[in-house]
Motif scaffolding. Structure first.
Motif, PDB file in Angstrom:
ATOM      1  N   VAL A  10       0.848  -1.187   0.000  1.00 26.62           N
ATOM      2  CA  VAL A  10       0.000   0.000   0.000  1.00 26.62           C
ATOM      3  C   VAL A  10       0.887   1.242   0.000  1.00 26.62           C
ATOM      4  CG1 VAL A  10      -1.727   1.310   1.279  1.00 26.62           C
ATOM      5  CG2 VAL A  10      -1.862  -1.198   1.194  1.00 26.62           C
ATOM      6  N   ASP A  11       0.631   2.150  -0.921  1.00 26.29           N
ATOM      7  CA  ASP A  11       1.382   3.404  -0.981  1.00 26.29           C
ATOM      8  C   ASP A  11       0.569   4.488  -0.277  1.00 26.29           C
ATOM      9  OD1 ASP A  11       2.834   5.661  -1.532  1.00 26.29           O
ATOM     10  OD2 ASP A  11       2.979   5.305  -3.693  1.00 26.29           O
ATOM     11  N   LEU A  12       0.904   4.735   0.975  1.00 27.81           N
ATOM     12  CA  LEU A  12       0.153   5.703   1.772  1.00 27.81           C
ATOM     13  C   LEU A  12       0.365   7.141   1.309  1.00 27.81           C
ATOM     14  CD1 LEU A  12       0.736   4.160   5.311  1.00 27.81           C
ATOM     15  CD2 LEU A  12      -1.346   4.033   3.933  1.00 27.81           C
ATOM     16  N   THR A  13       1.345   7.353   0.433  1.00 26.08           N
ATOM     17  CA  THR A  13       1.588   8.707  -0.069  1.00 26.08           C
ATOM     18  C   THR A  13       0.652   9.066  -1.214  1.00 26.08           C
ATOM     19  OG1 THR A  13       3.262   8.064  -1.717  1.00 26.08           O
ATOM     20  CG2 THR A  13       4.025   8.450   0.547  1.00 26.08           C
ATOM     21  N   VAL A  15      -2.824   9.777  -2.333  1.00 20.47           N
ATOM     22  CA  VAL A  15      -4.094  10.138  -1.696  1.00 20.47           C
ATOM     23  C   VAL A  15      -5.087  10.560  -2.776  1.00 20.47           C
ATOM     24  CG1 VAL A  15      -5.229  11.614   0.000  1.00 20.47           C
ATOM     25  CG2 VAL A  15      -2.845  10.897   0.354  1.00 20.47           C
ATOM     26  N   ASN A 169      -3.967   5.318  -0.630  1.00 21.30           N
ATOM     27  CA  ASN A 169      -4.101   5.104   0.813  1.00 21.30           C
ATOM     28  C   ASN A 169      -5.521   4.752   1.219  1.00 21.30           C
ATOM     29  OD1 ASN A 169      -5.523   7.552   0.578  1.00 21.30           O
ATOM     30  ND2 ASN A 169      -4.742   8.316   2.546  1.00 21.30           N
ATOM     31  N   SER A 170      -6.378   4.461   0.249  1.00 19.53           N
ATOM     32  CA  SER A 170      -7.805   4.268   0.504  1.00 19.53           C
ATOM     33  C   SER A 170      -8.269   2.903   0.004  1.00 19.53           C
ATOM     34  CB  SER A 170      -8.615   5.370  -0.193  1.00 19.53           C
ATOM     35  OG  SER A 170      -8.210   6.648   0.255  1.00 19.53           O
ATOM     36  N   GLU A 210      -3.455   2.990   8.941  1.00 20.66           N
ATOM     37  CA  GLU A 210      -3.797   4.311   8.427  1.00 20.66           C
ATOM     38  C   GLU A 210      -4.686   4.270   7.189  1.00 20.66           C
ATOM     39  OE1 GLU A 210       0.571   4.396   9.817  1.00 20.66           O
ATOM     40  OE2 GLU A 210      -0.783   3.008   8.766  1.00 20.66           O
ATOM     41  N   VAL A 211      -4.855   3.100   6.591  1.00 20.45           N
ATOM     42  CA  VAL A 211      -5.644   3.017   5.359  1.00 20.45           C
ATOM     43  C   VAL A 211      -7.072   3.483   5.633  1.00 20.45           C
ATOM     44  CG1 VAL A 211      -6.659   1.432   3.677  1.00 20.45           C
ATOM     45  CG2 VAL A 211      -4.244   1.234   4.275  1.00 20.45           C
ATOM     46  N   THR A 231     -11.289   3.827   9.287  1.00 21.03           N
ATOM     47  CA  THR A 231      -9.910   3.423   9.019  1.00 21.03           C
ATOM     48  C   THR A 231      -9.729   1.989   9.475  1.00 21.03           C
ATOM     49  OG1 THR A 231      -9.039   4.103  11.175  1.00 21.03           O
ATOM     50  CG2 THR A 231      -9.050   5.768   9.407  1.00 21.03           C
TER      51      THR A 231
END
Length: 299
Positions: A10-13, A15, A169-170, A210-211, A231
């Protein structure tokens, strides 16, 4: 059912820009998910309303999405169904005719089509291979929404074809999980299974805390205002059905007992007939009118 390990990071950056739309008839949230670095977008879980008693369709909700896309000069690349919905008709073909895009669903749609093709006696003309859809997603498949990378995660249990779509991130969870005070979806439809659903949910909850999770439904339990965002971390702590402290066996016992008390969704008959065919309505009869079937004692 045992799942393979999740095969993507998962790429949390990343958005995405997310706009939600709410359908009061079915308590459904639909989403336009936009790449923040381009005009590309996807539409997830669209709704076409029907007055079942009158046999009349209402395009107002779908047109709200059309108007939003056009007003923001967006390019629709995908029209995603998280599963074959049993409580509303899909607006996917209508949206595709207005905006373009490819209609996608999980590859186990063939199981749903085989099951309900028999229920509705669809005959040999009805292809039960998912070919009505433009893309069938396998577990772990990836696709692009502009520069955004999206991943499909198979999450059966509510239905065999359920998929959660992780986009940056979702995650758009369909009916796999609800807000923490609502718990989880039923697992008693044909092909559903409570134990499989528990494992699917915990597969989603193995993603980083954090997802951001976007719900497909909310019913405002105890009179609270409607919500559509949670979340992973919140669900693991607070979900009344599947929080970390709740065991698989306890969940299955609860889910099966609860499901035995639930009535069928009011729109299950038209919804499944239409949605298992990628939202296409039945062909017109000899008089030019389209008809839906009602199987007597068939569900």
């Amino acid at each position: 059912m045992d799942f393979a390990p999740i095969n993507f990071q998962v790429d949390l950056t990343q958005v995405p820009k997310v706009q939600h739309f709410f359908d009061e008839q079915s308590n459904t949230f639909s989403y336009v998910v936009q790449d923040p670095h381009s005009q590309s977008c996807a539409i997830i879980d669209s709704v076409l309303d029907i007055d079942y008693a009158a046999g009349r369709l209402n395009y107002a909700g779908a047109d709200a999405i059309v108007n939003y896309v056009k007003a923001n000069d967006l390019k629709v690349e995908w029209i995603i169904e998280t599963h074959v919905h049993a409580d509303h008709l899909s607006a996917a073909p209508y949206l595709k005719s207005k905006l373009g895009g490819l209609i996608g669903i999980g590859e186990r749609i063939d199981v749903v089509q085989n099951t309900f093709g028999k229920v509705f006696n669809e005959g040999t003309d009805f292809q039960r291979d998912g070919s009505q859809f433009d893309r069938l997603f396998a577990d772990g498949d990836s696709y692009q929404i502009g520069t955004l990378v999206a991943h499909a995660l198979h999450t059966p249990g509510h239905t065999p074809a359920c998929m959660v779509h992780v986009i940056g991130n979702s995650a758009f969870v369909g009916d796999t999980i609800f807000m923490p005070d609502s718990g989880s979806a039923r697992a008693d439809f044909p092909g559903g299974d409570a134990r499989t659903l528990f494992r699917s949910i915990h597969r989603v909850l193995s993603l980083p805390e954090e997802v951001v999770l976007y719900m497909c439904h909310d019913y405002g339990p105890n009179g609270r205002e409607l919500k559509h965002v949670s979340t992973v971390g919140e669900q693991r702590r607070l979900n009344i059905h599947v929080a970390d402290a709740i065991s698989e066996d306890d969940y299955v016992k609860m889910r099966e007992a609860r499901d035995a008390t639930l009535a069928m969704p009011k729109l299950i008959i038209p919804s499944i007939q239409v949605n298992m065919k990628a939202g296409d309505l039945p062909a017109p009869d000899s008089n030019g009118t389209r008809y839906l079937k009602v199987p007597i004692n068939g569900l």
